[in-house]
Design an enzyme around this catalytic site. Structure first.
Site, PDB file in Angstrom:
ATOM      1  N   ASP A   1      -1.515  -0.592   6.193  1.00 30.25           N
ATOM      2  CA  ASP A   1      -1.750  -0.130   7.564  1.00 30.25           C
ATOM      3  C   ASP A   1      -3.154   0.414   7.785  1.00 30.25           C
ATOM      4  O   ASP A   1      -3.523   0.714   8.911  1.00 30.25           O
ATOM      5  CB  ASP A   1      -0.733   0.959   7.926  1.00 30.25           C
ATOM      6  CG  ASP A   1      -1.144   2.320   7.396  1.00 30.25           C
ATOM      7  OD1 ASP A   1      -1.573   2.387   6.225  1.00 30.25           O
ATOM      8  OD2 ASP A   1      -1.039   3.302   8.145  1.00 30.25           O
TER       9      ASP A   1
ATOM     10  N   ASP B   1      -7.103  -1.490   3.830  1.00 28.19           N
ATOM     11  CA  ASP B   1      -6.198  -2.574   3.446  1.00 28.19           C
ATOM     12  C   ASP B   1      -6.611  -3.922   4.044  1.00 28.19           C
ATOM     13  O   ASP B   1      -6.075  -4.958   3.652  1.00 28.19           O
ATOM     14  CB  ASP B   1      -4.763  -2.266   3.909  1.00 28.19           C
ATOM     15  CG  ASP B   1      -4.210  -1.020   3.256  1.00 28.19           C
ATOM     16  OD1 ASP B   1      -4.471  -0.824   2.055  1.00 28.19           O
ATOM     17  OD2 ASP B   1      -3.523  -0.239   3.938  1.00 28.19           O
TER      18      ASP B   1
ATOM     19  N   ASP C   1       0.861  -1.174   0.000  1.00 34.41           N
ATOM     20  CA  ASP C   1       0.000   0.000   0.000  1.00 34.41           C
ATOM     21  C   ASP C   1       0.905   1.233   0.000  1.00 34.41           C
ATOM     22  O   ASP C   1       2.091   1.151   0.327  1.00 34.41           O
ATOM     23  CB  ASP C   1      -0.878  -0.032   1.252  1.00 34.41           C
ATOM     24  CG  ASP C   1      -1.668   1.249   1.422  1.00 34.41           C
ATOM     25  OD1 ASP C   1      -2.323   1.668   0.463  1.00 34.41           O
ATOM     26  OD2 ASP C   1      -1.602   1.836   2.519  1.00 34.41           O
TER      27      ASP C   1
END
Length: 669
Positions: free
Chosen positions: A553, A557, A356
């Site tokens: 995080d 996600d 990410d």
């Protein structure tokens, strides 16, 4: 009494008797040294020797019925279930050695001259096996010392501010939302968010990072960490068993108790191996009884007992749990929390890692990155005006401007007549002068400016621009971005050195994601993704036959982390992401990500080394124990049960020693 303490006690008791049995063994071999009359062949007087052997037999019984009792109980329990395990071989081997030795004492005059008992084998083998088990328990204890220390860091007395007064409470009485006050040199009792003060906190017991971490208002703090300087007041967010330290200790204990898929191989081997060894022992006895000549009974019993003892697959049983325990403990010390053994094994085989952007490669919060002013305008003056206008706003971009101004030494005053214009910017009055801060069309209209080239470049790099004017005159703009983590580029390089294909999955605009990818060296970029689209991207990679890891995080996600073969959560992120992940990287650092994969590979390689070595050792040892080398080397090639037991224990010690190498392994990728 704990397992390690009990095994230590049992080993000492068995070893004390084993020393006496060793003395008896020497007396059997060299009776003249002990003043025992001997014949022309060096054999001791039969009457004296029988009394000596009877004493040895009585000394051995307390070992078998005391420290060794657990092996016989386990073997009997397995027999009743029509099964077998390692204890079956130990019980059979030592039991046969003791019964054979007792038969030698009782019927010595009917046996060939020179026949001796093997009480020493029965007693010393039990002592050696207990020694190996004690080493294992001791090694397990050492690998979890750091984790146990974490759970013992709970502060007993807590200073809580309720209303206008502070009071001391027991740690268990602290509630969520209580304001906790911690002075310099004190440990933080619970997790929370700083609401007042600033300090540097030693989080080494939590993250493995030796340098204290700066804390200010809005930062998260964790129970068990040490406040180095400054007074901190923070609002409790997790207490008791919900604190980070308590969850870490519990999670690692559960992970160490879990079994990776490779452990199933040991189960399958043991189910076949133990009955096979018993069959080999019977065939060995029958072979020697048929072809052993005058000493056929002696040779048959000795070789059968040796096969049973040397074949004990203790080392096979130790191979996986020892490496897993030591490896997980070492990773926890480095701030890498693995949920279970299966996650560790899968992490070792990953070939694609998806990252990410926001909060993973970047810091995850807007910050003032550049200030661009017209030539005639001082940068400090531009910031003073912008911060004064934004001081009354709660927008994250406004907070970034105000915080950035303070970091650059600019004093921040609060403008009057503040007005937020939704989606466009803010309008305020400073000393009676109109200030505008916001989008370009809100501040300057459509007119070209001397700053357009720089503005386009920064916009292409993913920056958000806040234009500033005073009394209708353009002053410049502030660029706000989510800066890369300092270690992001190095982390990506290390991942690629490990042979991983790195993919960026981002919900941000394609231009912003592409700029970040270029800076850290990622070629495969997929941007503008919703959470379900990230999930689909993971599934497509898996459909290609890839083993896919995902690091993130945020709450968005969580679905992708759960779908990935291994999910890596950046500690300090959303609880939903951490809950969905298989591996948590504590302290919000990115470099532990390649370290986690490297450590997983090394732990799995260590397990394989132990399994292959232990199995090969057992196979070779069984062949020797059957007496297969006698046709070439003579009866000197026969192993006594004592030597067989020592060889069996040596293989266990070798496995434990190999696993302990992981404690000192460098896991920097």
């Amino acid at each position: 009494m704990g397992s390690e303490a009990r095994l230590r006690r049992d080993f000492i008791r068995a070893a004390a008797v084993a020393v006496l049995l060793l003395a008896g063994m020497v007396a059997d071999l060299r009776p003249a040294w002990f003043g025992i009359p001997v014949d022309a062949h060096g054999h001791g007087d039969p009457r004296v020797m029988r009394w000596l052997w009877a004493i040895e037999g009585l000394l051995t019984l307390p070992i078998l019925l005391g420290p060794g009792r657990s092996f016989f109980v386990s073997a009997w329990s397995q027999f009743l279930r029509r099964s077998s395990n390692m204890d079956t071989l130990i019980a059979l081997g030592t039991g046969v050695a003791w019964l054979y030795s007792t038969a030698v004492v009782l019927f010595h005059e009917r046996l060939p001259r020179g026949t001796m008992p093997y009480y020493d084998a029965a007693g010393i083998v039990i002592a050696l096996v207990l020694f190996g088990q004690w080493l294992e328990a001791r090694a397990r204890g050492r690998t979890t010392e750091a984790l146990e220390a974490l759970s013992r860091l709970q502060v007993k007395a807590v200073r809580v501010r309720r209303g206008e007064h502070e009071q001391e409470l027991a740690a268990e009485d602290v509630r969520v939302s209580d304001v906790v006050v911690v002075r310099p040199g004190e440990r933080l009792p619970v997790d929370g968010v700083v609401i007042e003060g600033g300090s540097h906190v030693d989080e080494s017991m939590l993250t493995g990072e030796p340098l204290p971490v700066g804390k200010r208002v809005g930062d998260r703090v964790f129970g068990g960490t040490l406040n180095r300087e400054g007074l901190l007041a923070f609002r409790a967010t997790q207490v008791g068993a919900e604190t980070a330290l308590a969850r870490i200790a519990d999670a690692v204990r559960r992970a160490q108790a879990s079994r990776p898929p490779i452990a199933r191989l040991v189960d399958k081997v043991s189910r076949v191996f133990v009955p096979a060894v018993m069959i080999v022992a019977i065939l060995t006895f029958m072979g020697w009884y048929s072809l052993g000549g005058e000493l056929k009974l002696l040779y048959g019993l000795v070789t059968a007992a040796s096969v049973l003892l040397i074949a004990c697959p203790c080392a096979l049983g130790l191979a996986t749990p020892m490496s897993l325990t030591v490896g997980l403990g070492r990773m926890a010390e480095a701030g890498i929390l693995v949920r279970n053994g299966q996650a560790l094994e899968t992490a070792a085989s990953l070939d694609v890692l998806c990252l990410d952007k926001t909060g993973t490669l970047t810091e995850g919060r807007p910050r003032l990155t550049e200030v661009v002013a017209l030539r005639e305008v001082a940068t400090a003056e531009l910031l003073r005006v912008a911060a004064a206008a934004e001081a009354g706003s709660e927008h994250p971009l406004a907070a970034a401007i105000v915080e950035g101004a303070r970091e650059r030494g600019v004093s921040v005053a609060r403008a009057a007549a503040f007005e937020a214009v939704a989606g466009r910017g803010v309008r305020a009055s400073l000393n009676g002068v109109l200030i505008l801060v916001g989008r370009r069309d809100f501040v300057t209209g459509e007119a070209a400016t001397p700053l357009d080239v720089q503005a386009e470049r920064l916009s292409a790099e993913g920056r958000t621009l806040a234009w500033i004017s005073r009394d209708g005159n353009l002053l410049g703009f502030a660029a706000i971005g989510d800066p890369l983590r300092p270690e992001a580029g190095e982390a990506v390089r290390r991942l690629r050195r490990l042979g991983l294909r790195v993919v960026l999955l981002s919900g941000d605009a394609p231009s912003t994601a592409a700029a970040v990818a270029r800076e850290v060296g990622i070629e495969d970029v997929r941007a503008g993704l919703l959470p379900e689209q990230k999930l689909d991207a993971i599934r497509r990679l898996q459909a290609e036959g890839r083993k896919v890891g995902m690091a993130g995080d945020g709450i968005n996600d969580a679905p992708a982390l759960a779908q990935a073969d291994v999910g890596f959560a950046i500690g300090g992120g959303a609880d939903a992401a951490i809950a969905a992940a298989d591996v948590t990287l504590l302290g919000g650092r990115l470099l532990p990500l390649p370290a986690a994969i490297l450590a997983s590979r090394r732990t799995l390689r260590n397990i394989r080394q132990n399994l292959v070595g232990a199995f090969a050792y057992n196979v070779v040892a069984i062949v020797i124990a059957t007496g297969a080398l006698v046709p070439w080397l003579g009866t000197k090639a026969l192993l006594s049960p004592l030597v067989a037991g020592a060889a069996m224990s040596l293989s266990s010690v070798t496995v434990v020693s190999n696993a302990l190498r992981l404690r000192h392994a460098e896991i920097r990728a």
